[in-house]
Design an enzyme around this catalytic site. Structure first.
Site, short mmCIF file in Angstrom:
data_model
loop_
_atom_site.label_atom_id
_atom_site.label_comp_id
_atom_site.label_asym_id
_atom_site.label_seq_id
_atom_site.Cartn_x
_atom_site.Cartn_y
_atom_site.Cartn_z
N GLY A 12 0.83 -1.21 0.00
CA GLY A 12 0.00 0.00 0.00
C GLY A 12 0.86 1.26 0.00
N ALA A 81 -4.79 -3.74 6.00
CA ALA A 81 -6.22 -3.59 6.32
C ALA A 81 -7.01 -3.51 5.03
CB ALA A 81 -6.46 -2.31 7.12
N SER A 128 -7.00 5.01 13.07
CA SER A 128 -7.50 5.94 12.05
C SER A 128 -8.40 7.00 12.64
CB SER A 128 -8.29 5.13 11.01
OG SER A 128 -9.09 5.96 10.23
N GLU A 130 -10.99 7.84 11.33
CA GLU A 130 -12.38 7.37 11.11
C GLU A 130 -12.99 6.87 12.42
OE1 GLU A 130 -14.66 7.07 8.28
OE2 GLU A 130 -13.36 8.73 7.81
N TYR A 152 -15.86 -0.02 8.75
CA TYR A 152 -14.41 0.19 8.79
C TYR A 152 -14.00 0.87 10.10
CZ TYR A 152 -9.90 2.42 7.88
OH TYR A 152 -8.61 2.86 7.98
N ARG A 187 -1.53 7.17 -3.76
CA ARG A 187 -2.85 6.88 -3.21
C ARG A 187 -3.66 6.10 -4.24
NH1 ARG A 187 -5.75 6.09 1.39
NH2 ARG A 187 -6.67 8.00 2.21
O1 F7E Z 1 -13.27 9.95 1.33
C1 F7E Z 1 -16.11 12.06 0.23
C2 F7E Z 1 -16.43 10.90 1.15
O2 F7E Z 1 -12.57 7.73 0.48
C3 F7E Z 1 -13.10 11.25 1.85
C4 F7E Z 1 -8.98 6.10 4.27
O3 F7E Z 1 -7.58 6.13 4.08
O4 F7E Z 1 -8.91 8.16 5.47
C5 F7E Z 1 -9.53 7.51 4.37
O5 F7E Z 1 -10.93 7.44 4.55
C6 F7E Z 1 -14.39 12.01 1.80
C7 F7E Z 1 -15.61 11.27 2.37
O6 F7E Z 1 -11.35 8.77 2.49
C8 F7E Z 1 -16.40 10.87 -3.18
O7 F7E Z 1 -17.85 10.82 1.38
C9 F7E Z 1 -17.17 12.52 -2.02
O8 F7E Z 1 -16.33 12.16 3.17
O9 F7E Z 1 -10.99 9.67 0.25
P1 F7E Z 1 -12.00 8.98 1.06
P2 F7E Z 1 -11.97 8.48 3.94
O10 F7E Z 1 -13.28 7.79 3.86
O11 F7E Z 1 -11.92 9.75 4.69
C10 F7E Z 1 -9.09 7.53 6.75
C11 F7E Z 1 -8.29 8.29 7.76
C12 F7E Z 1 -8.84 6.07 6.72
O12 F7E Z 1 -8.41 5.50 7.72
C13 F7E Z 1 -9.29 5.32 5.52
O13 F7E Z 1 -8.66 4.06 5.43
O14 F7E Z 1 -14.71 12.27 0.44
N1 F7E Z 1 -16.36 11.80 -1.19
N2 F7E Z 1 -17.22 11.97 -3.23
C14 F7E Z 1 -15.88 10.76 -1.89
N3 F7E Z 1 -15.02 9.79 -1.54
C15 F7E Z 1 -14.67 8.88 -2.48
N4 F7E Z 1 -13.81 7.91 -2.15
N5 F7E Z 1 -15.18 8.94 -3.76
C16 F7E Z 1 -16.05 9.90 -4.16
O15 F7E Z 1 -16.50 9.93 -5.31
#
Ligand code: F7E
Length: 331
Positions: A12, A81, A128, A130, A152, A187
């Site tokens: 990763g 993970a 995390s 999260e 998660y 990423r």
């Molecule tokens: O989403 C919003 C989505 O998937 C960030 C992982 O590394 O960080 C990561 O988790 C935000 C969220 O990361 C899209 O709803 C909008 O609010 O990039 P993400 P994450 O969920 O914050 C934490 C610290 C971890 O531990 C995790 O493993 O962006 N969002 N539109 C979207 N997100 C995605 N993926 N795709 C979209 O189209």
């Protein structure tokens, strides 16, 4: 004596940056790779030829016991993970087993190795932000109540408390880094920063016309992954194991991310380039994350070196170069 480290999740983003950091420090680096004929292992052999790959799976305790016995590590970094939050609703059981249960398996493998060999191991768990989920305090710190909002997040809470429990029950040198979002050109494209920077690069090159996203109002504290792996290493150099928040202390919305990424290609108004698709909106959202990393800054002497603006612009530039190379490759 050369220091030996075993990294799970070696293929990763964080695993690769950490392997480079440890290799530069003269460590012998072992990496756990799951699966048969895993294509990521082939890529790793090219990009990080010094990593000694061990086959194993976080779901398979015997494989972990063997992996630890083989590596005889001084330090174990448990980065492996299922890490994509959106995926965890579709695969809640698997995420719980790998992201949560996998931590217990790793801790048990390390404890067994310590007990049977007398060799002391320092353990790092990738916790995390999260875990803060429906954040009960702004900014979030080590003592903030955990209220995860996804399978998660719940699995990470399990791993976090299990790590603390092994520290308190068995005196293990086990630390958790509560890492806020951290990004880089490495990423995965499923995460929002890279999804946006790659789309922006392809728009610039005329390879696509727009990008489809979900909730644009969520706010995250985004840092650079290369800075964050340095914090992991620092935690294991302390005499006493502990838990640390690692964050920049700045928060930005997805709209801010779009502003910077599109600005890098000279488009100030991105409205007609972005489509909203409700299927990307999560069943429960984490609305606002912003971390207080003052403990890490004072105890570890850690601080981030890359700003949000620099990070996103560098990712766009990386993706322009990568997409250019891909689109000019001979068929
Ligand atoms: O989403 C919003 C989505 O998937 C960030 C992982 O590394 O960080 C990561 O988790 C935000 C969220 O990361 C899209 O709803 C909008 O609010 O990039 P993400 P994450 O969920 O914050 C934490 C610290 C971890 O531990 C995790 O493993 O962006 N969002 N539109 C979207 N997100 C995605 N993926 N795709 C979209 O189209």
């Amino acid at each position: 004596m050369t220091t030996r480290a075993l990294i799970t999740g070696i293929t990763g983003q964080d695993g690769m940056y950490l392997a480079e950091l440890l290799h530069d420090k003269g460590y012998e680096v072992f990496g756990l790779v799951a699966g048969q004929n895993n294509p990521k292992a082939d890529l790793l052999a090219v990009s990080h030829p010094y990593v000694k790959v061990i086959s194993g799976n976080l779901l398979d305790l015997v494989s972990l016991i063997r992996a630890v016995a083989h590596a005889k590590p001084d330090e174990v970094y448990n980065l492996g993970a299922i890490s994509f939050v959106a995926y965890s609703w579709e695969n809640a059981r698997l995420t719980s087993d790998v992201t949560g249960g996998g931590v217990l398996n790793m801790l048990e493998a390390v404890r067994y190795f310590q007990d049977s060999s007398g060799h002391q191991v320092r353990f790092y768990q990738a916790s995390s932000s999260e875990m803060f989920g429906n954040a009960q305090e702004v900014p979030q710190r080590e003592s903030t109540l955990l209220w995860p909002r996804s399978p998660y997040g719940v699995a990470k809470v399990y791993g976090h408390y299990m790590t603390i429990n092994y520290r308190e029950s068995y005196g293990m040198h086990a630390s958790s880094g509560i890492l806020f979002n951290h990004e880089s050109p490495r990423r995965g494209v499923e995460f929002v920063t890279r999804k946006v920077t790659r789309a922006v690069a392809r728009i610039q090159l005329g390879l696509q016309t727009g990008v489809t996203l979900g909730n644009l109002d969520a706010k995250r504290d985004w840092g650079f992954a290369g800075d964050y792996v340095r914090a992991m290493w620092l935690m294991l150099q302390q005499d006493t194991a502990d838990d640390y928040v690692i964050s920049t202390g700045e928060t930005h919305s997805i709209r801010d991310l779009l502003d910077v990424a599109f600005d890098e290609i000279g488009i100030p108004d991105w409205d007609d380039k972005v489509t909203i698709d409700p299927t990307y909106v999560r069943p429960a959202e984490v609305d606002l994350l912003i971390g207080d990393s003052s403990k890490a800054r004072s105890v570890l002497g850690w601080e981030p070196t890359v700003t949000f603006d620099q990070l996103i612009r560098s990712m766009v530039q990386h993706d322009i170069a990568e997409q250019t190379a891909l689109s000019t490759q001979p068929q």
